[in-house]
Design a protein around this motif. Structure first.
Motif, PDB file in Angstrom:
ATOM      1  N   GLU A 295       2.380   8.516 -14.086  1.00 56.71           N
ATOM      2  CA  GLU A 295       2.611   9.959 -14.161  1.00 56.71           C
ATOM      3  C   GLU A 295       1.327  10.784 -14.101  1.00 56.71           C
ATOM      4  O   GLU A 295       1.377  12.010 -14.082  1.00 56.71           O
ATOM      5  N   LYS A 296       0.174  10.117 -14.046  1.00 56.38           N
ATOM      6  CA  LYS A 296      -1.099  10.829 -13.963  1.00 56.38           C
ATOM      7  C   LYS A 296      -1.335  11.311 -12.538  1.00 56.38           C
ATOM      8  O   LYS A 296      -0.934  10.659 -11.576  1.00 56.38           O
ATOM      9  N   LYS A 297      -1.983  12.450 -12.419  1.00 57.13           N
ATOM     10  CA  LYS A 297      -2.367  12.951 -11.105  1.00 57.13           C
ATOM     11  C   LYS A 297      -3.403  11.999 -10.516  1.00 57.13           C
ATOM     12  O   LYS A 297      -4.301  11.534 -11.207  1.00 57.13           O
ATOM     13  N   ALA A 298      -3.257  11.708  -9.238  1.00 58.37           N
ATOM     14  CA  ALA A 298      -4.137  10.738  -8.578  1.00 58.37           C
ATOM     15  C   ALA A 298      -5.443  11.381  -8.129  1.00 58.37           C
ATOM     16  O   ALA A 298      -5.465  12.540  -7.711  1.00 58.37           O
ATOM     17  N   THR A 299      -6.504  10.599  -8.199  1.00 61.67           N
ATOM     18  CA  THR A 299      -7.782  11.019  -7.645  1.00 61.67           C
ATOM     19  C   THR A 299      -7.836  10.593  -6.178  1.00 61.67           C
ATOM     20  O   THR A 299      -6.995   9.814  -5.715  1.00 61.67           O
ATOM     21  N   ALA A 300      -8.837  11.068  -5.470  1.00 63.22           N
ATOM     22  CA  ALA A 300      -8.999  10.690  -4.063  1.00 63.22           C
ATOM     23  C   ALA A 300      -9.226   9.182  -3.932  1.00 63.22           C
ATOM     24  O   ALA A 300      -8.672   8.542  -3.027  1.00 63.22           O
ATOM     25  N   GLN A 301     -10.018   8.592  -4.836  1.00 61.08           N
ATOM     26  CA  GLN A 301     -10.270   7.149  -4.774  1.00 61.08           C
ATOM     27  C   GLN A 301      -9.001   6.355  -5.047  1.00 61.08           C
ATOM     28  O   GLN A 301      -8.764   5.324  -4.428  1.00 61.08           O
ATOM     29  N   GLN A 302      -8.198   6.817  -5.983  1.00 56.49           N
ATOM     30  CA  GLN A 302      -6.933   6.143  -6.274  1.00 56.49           C
ATOM     31  C   GLN A 302      -5.992   6.225  -5.076  1.00 56.49           C
ATOM     32  O   GLN A 302      -5.348   5.244  -4.713  1.00 56.49           O
ATOM     33  N   ALA A 303      -5.932   7.386  -4.448  1.00 54.10           N
ATOM     34  CA  ALA A 303      -5.091   7.565  -3.260  1.00 54.10           C
ATOM     35  C   ALA A 303      -5.554   6.643  -2.141  1.00 54.10           C
ATOM     36  O   ALA A 303      -4.731   6.049  -1.433  1.00 54.10           O
ATOM     37  N   GLU A 304      -6.854   6.498  -2.000  1.00 59.02           N
ATOM     38  CA  GLU A 304      -7.419   5.605  -0.981  1.00 59.02           C
ATOM     39  C   GLU A 304      -7.019   4.149  -1.243  1.00 59.02           C
ATOM     40  O   GLU A 304      -6.635   3.425  -0.329  1.00 59.02           O
ATOM     41  N   LEU A 305      -7.123   3.724  -2.489  1.00 57.86           N
ATOM     42  CA  LEU A 305      -6.759   2.351  -2.846  1.00 57.86           C
ATOM     43  C   LEU A 305      -5.261   2.118  -2.643  1.00 57.86           C
ATOM     44  O   LEU A 305      -4.861   1.075  -2.117  1.00 57.86           O
TER      45      LEU A 305
ATOM     46  N   THR B 101       1.356  12.484  -8.235  1.00 51.83           N
ATOM     47  CA  THR B 101       1.044  11.472  -9.224  1.00 51.83           C
ATOM     48  C   THR B 101       0.781  10.130  -8.531  1.00 51.83           C
ATOM     49  O   THR B 101       1.123   9.953  -7.353  1.00 51.83           O
ATOM     50  N   ILE B 102       0.230   9.216  -9.287  1.00 52.92           N
ATOM     51  CA  ILE B 102      -0.009   7.868  -8.779  1.00 52.92           C
ATOM     52  C   ILE B 102       1.308   7.238  -8.346  1.00 52.92           C
ATOM     53  O   ILE B 102       1.401   6.623  -7.284  1.00 52.92           O
ATOM     54  N   GLY B 103       2.349   7.416  -9.142  1.00 53.47           N
ATOM     55  CA  GLY B 103       3.666   6.865  -8.813  1.00 53.47           C
ATOM     56  C   GLY B 103       4.220   7.440  -7.514  1.00 53.47           C
ATOM     57  O   GLY B 103       4.765   6.703  -6.685  1.00 53.47           O
ATOM     58  N   GLU B 104       4.095   8.748  -7.345  1.00 48.28           N
ATOM     59  CA  GLU B 104       4.586   9.387  -6.115  1.00 48.28           C
ATOM     60  C   GLU B 104       3.827   8.883  -4.890  1.00 48.28           C
ATOM     61  O   GLU B 104       4.434   8.573  -3.857  1.00 48.28           O
ATOM     62  N   LEU B 105       2.509   8.811  -5.016  1.00 48.92           N
ATOM     63  CA  LEU B 105       1.698   8.329  -3.891  1.00 48.92           C
ATOM     64  C   LEU B 105       2.029   6.884  -3.542  1.00 48.92           C
ATOM     65  O   LEU B 105       2.120   6.533  -2.367  1.00 48.92           O
ATOM     66  N   LEU B 106       2.228   6.069  -4.558  1.00 47.94           N
ATOM     67  CA  LEU B 106       2.565   4.666  -4.340  1.00 47.94           C
ATOM     68  C   LEU B 106       3.887   4.545  -3.576  1.00 47.94           C
ATOM     69  O   LEU B 106       3.960   3.850  -2.562  1.00 47.94           O
ATOM     70  N   GLU B 107       4.903   5.248  -4.042  1.00 46.28           N
ATOM     71  CA  GLU B 107       6.206   5.201  -3.383  1.00 46.28           C
ATOM     72  C   GLU B 107       6.132   5.717  -1.945  1.00 46.28           C
ATOM     73  O   GLU B 107       6.667   5.093  -1.027  1.00 46.28           O
ATOM     74  N   GLU B 108       5.489   6.858  -1.757  1.00 42.60           N
ATOM     75  CA  GLU B 108       5.415   7.463  -0.427  1.00 42.60           C
ATOM     76  C   GLU B 108       4.626   6.602   0.549  1.00 42.60           C
ATOM     77  O   GLU B 108       5.025   6.434   1.700  1.00 42.60           O
ATOM     78  N   SER B 109       3.519   6.073   0.091  1.00 45.37           N
ATOM     79  CA  SER B 109       2.652   5.281   0.964  1.00 45.37           C
ATOM     80  C   SER B 109       3.334   3.985   1.400  1.00 45.37           C
ATOM     81  O   SER B 109       3.309   3.615   2.574  1.00 45.37           O
ATOM     82  N   ILE B 110       3.965   3.298   0.463  1.00 48.96           N
ATOM     83  CA  ILE B 110       4.652   2.056   0.801  1.00 48.96           C
ATOM     84  C   ILE B 110       5.858   2.347   1.692  1.00 48.96           C
ATOM     85  O   ILE B 110       6.083   1.659   2.690  1.00 48.96           O
ATOM     86  N   ALA B 111       6.610   3.395   1.370  1.00 47.95           N
ATOM     87  CA  ALA B 111       7.771   3.755   2.194  1.00 47.95           C
ATOM     88  C   ALA B 111       7.341   4.073   3.627  1.00 47.95           C
ATOM     89  O   ALA B 111       7.983   3.628   4.592  1.00 47.95           O
ATOM     90  N   GLU B 112       6.261   4.808   3.766  1.00 49.49           N
ATOM     91  CA  GLU B 112       5.746   5.154   5.091  1.00 49.49           C
ATOM     92  C   GLU B 112       5.401   3.900   5.903  1.00 49.49           C
ATOM     93  O   GLU B 112       5.734   3.798   7.086  1.00 49.49           O
TER      94      GLU B 112
END
Length: 115
Positions: free
Chosen positions: A84-94, A33-44
Protein backbone atom coordinates in the motif's frame (compact mmCIF):
# COMPACT_ATOMS: atom_id res chain seq x y z
CA UNK A 1 4.28 -24.40 -16.29
CA UNK A 2 6.74 -21.92 -14.69
CA UNK A 3 6.17 -21.87 -10.93
CA UNK A 4 7.63 -25.35 -10.56
CA UNK A 5 10.78 -24.50 -12.52
CA UNK A 6 14.20 -23.39 -11.19
CA UNK A 7 13.88 -20.08 -13.05
CA UNK A 8 10.91 -19.13 -10.90
CA UNK A 9 12.80 -19.99 -7.73
CA UNK A 10 15.62 -17.73 -8.93
CA UNK A 11 13.11 -14.96 -9.58
CA UNK A 12 11.74 -15.19 -6.03
CA UNK A 13 15.30 -15.19 -4.73
CA UNK A 14 16.05 -12.10 -6.87
CA UNK A 15 13.04 -10.33 -5.35
CA UNK A 16 14.07 -11.36 -1.85
CA UNK A 17 17.60 -10.07 -2.41
CA UNK A 18 16.15 -6.67 -3.32
CA UNK A 19 13.64 -6.38 -0.48
CA UNK A 20 15.66 -3.60 1.13
CA UNK A 21 14.75 -1.41 -1.85
CA UNK A 22 11.11 -1.67 -0.80
CA UNK A 23 11.84 -0.33 2.67
CA UNK A 24 12.26 3.12 1.15
CA UNK A 25 9.29 5.44 0.96
CA UNK A 26 8.55 7.89 -1.77
CA UNK A 27 6.54 8.58 -4.86
CA UNK A 28 7.11 7.72 -8.49
CA UNK A 29 5.15 10.69 -9.76
CA UNK A 30 2.14 8.61 -10.75
CA UNK A 31 1.03 8.20 -7.16
CA UNK A 32 0.58 4.45 -7.62
CA UNK A 33 1.22 1.98 -4.87
CA UNK A 34 3.68 -0.88 -5.09
CA UNK A 35 0.74 -3.29 -5.28
CA UNK A 36 -0.90 -1.39 -8.14
CA UNK A 37 2.34 -1.19 -10.10
CA UNK A 38 3.00 -4.88 -9.57
CA UNK A 39 -0.45 -5.89 -10.81
CA UNK A 40 -0.41 -3.52 -13.79
CA UNK A 41 3.11 -4.40 -14.89
CA UNK A 42 2.59 -8.16 -14.74
CA UNK A 43 -0.83 -7.89 -16.42
CA UNK A 44 0.69 -5.80 -19.22
CA UNK A 45 3.40 -8.39 -19.84
CA UNK A 46 0.93 -11.29 -19.84
CA UNK A 47 -1.31 -9.48 -22.32
CA UNK A 48 1.73 -8.94 -24.53
CA UNK A 49 2.67 -12.60 -24.13
CA UNK A 50 -0.76 -13.81 -25.20
CA UNK A 51 -0.93 -11.47 -28.19
CA UNK A 52 2.55 -12.54 -29.34
CA UNK A 53 1.71 -16.23 -29.09
CA UNK A 54 -1.41 -16.48 -31.25
CA UNK A 55 -0.91 -20.24 -31.55
CA UNK A 56 -1.84 -20.75 -27.88
CA UNK A 57 -5.02 -22.69 -27.32
CA UNK A 58 -7.62 -21.62 -24.77
CA UNK A 59 -6.49 -24.30 -22.29
CA UNK A 60 -2.91 -22.95 -22.52
CA UNK A 61 -4.13 -19.41 -21.87
CA UNK A 62 -6.14 -20.64 -18.89
CA UNK A 63 -3.06 -22.42 -17.55
CA UNK A 64 -1.07 -19.19 -17.90
CA UNK A 65 -3.73 -17.20 -16.02
CA UNK A 66 -3.77 -19.74 -13.18
CA UNK A 67 0.01 -19.55 -12.95
CA UNK A 68 -0.06 -15.74 -12.94
CA UNK A 69 -2.59 -15.85 -10.09
CA UNK A 70 -0.13 -18.02 -8.15
CA UNK A 71 2.75 -15.70 -8.96
CA UNK A 72 0.76 -12.67 -7.82
CA UNK A 73 -0.08 -14.48 -4.59
CA UNK A 74 3.60 -15.28 -3.97
CA UNK A 75 4.72 -11.72 -4.71
CA UNK A 76 1.96 -10.23 -2.57
CA UNK A 77 3.05 -12.49 0.29
CA UNK A 78 6.69 -11.39 -0.02
CA UNK A 79 5.75 -7.71 -0.33
CA UNK A 80 2.70 -7.72 1.96
CA UNK A 81 4.05 -5.08 4.33
CA UNK A 82 4.68 -2.54 1.55
CA UNK A 83 1.92 -3.13 -1.03
CA UNK A 84 0.00 0.00 0.00
CA UNK A 85 3.04 2.31 0.04
CA UNK A 86 3.57 4.74 -2.81
CA UNK A 87 6.28 3.43 -5.11
CA UNK A 88 9.56 5.16 -5.78
CA UNK A 89 11.10 5.34 -9.25
CA UNK A 90 13.64 2.63 -8.31
CA UNK A 91 10.89 0.36 -7.02
CA UNK A 92 8.88 0.88 -10.21
CA UNK A 93 11.98 0.03 -12.23
CA UNK A 94 12.55 -3.20 -10.29
CA UNK A 95 8.89 -4.17 -10.62
CA UNK A 96 9.10 -3.62 -14.37
CA UNK A 97 12.26 -5.73 -14.57
CA UNK A 98 10.61 -8.52 -12.58
CA UNK A 99 7.53 -8.49 -14.80
CA UNK A 100 9.77 -8.76 -17.89
CA UNK A 101 11.52 -11.73 -16.28
CA UNK A 102 8.14 -13.34 -15.62
CA UNK A 103 7.22 -12.88 -19.28
CA UNK A 104 10.54 -14.42 -20.27
CA UNK A 105 9.82 -17.47 -18.09
CA UNK A 106 6.49 -17.90 -19.87
CA UNK A 107 8.06 -17.35 -23.32
CA UNK A 108 10.47 -20.20 -22.58
CA UNK A 109 7.72 -22.45 -21.21
CA UNK A 110 5.56 -21.80 -24.29
CA UNK A 111 8.46 -22.61 -26.59
CA UNK A 112 8.92 -25.93 -24.76
CA UNK A 113 5.18 -26.58 -24.79
CA UNK A 114 4.82 -26.03 -28.52
CA UNK A 115 7.88 -28.04 -29.56
Amino acid sequence: MVTDKPGYEHLIQFLTEHLSLFEQGGNNGSGKTIGELLEESIAEQIITLCTQHTELEMNHRSMIIREVDGIMYDFQEVLSSVLEKKATAQQAELINEISLLIKNLFDNAIADLLD
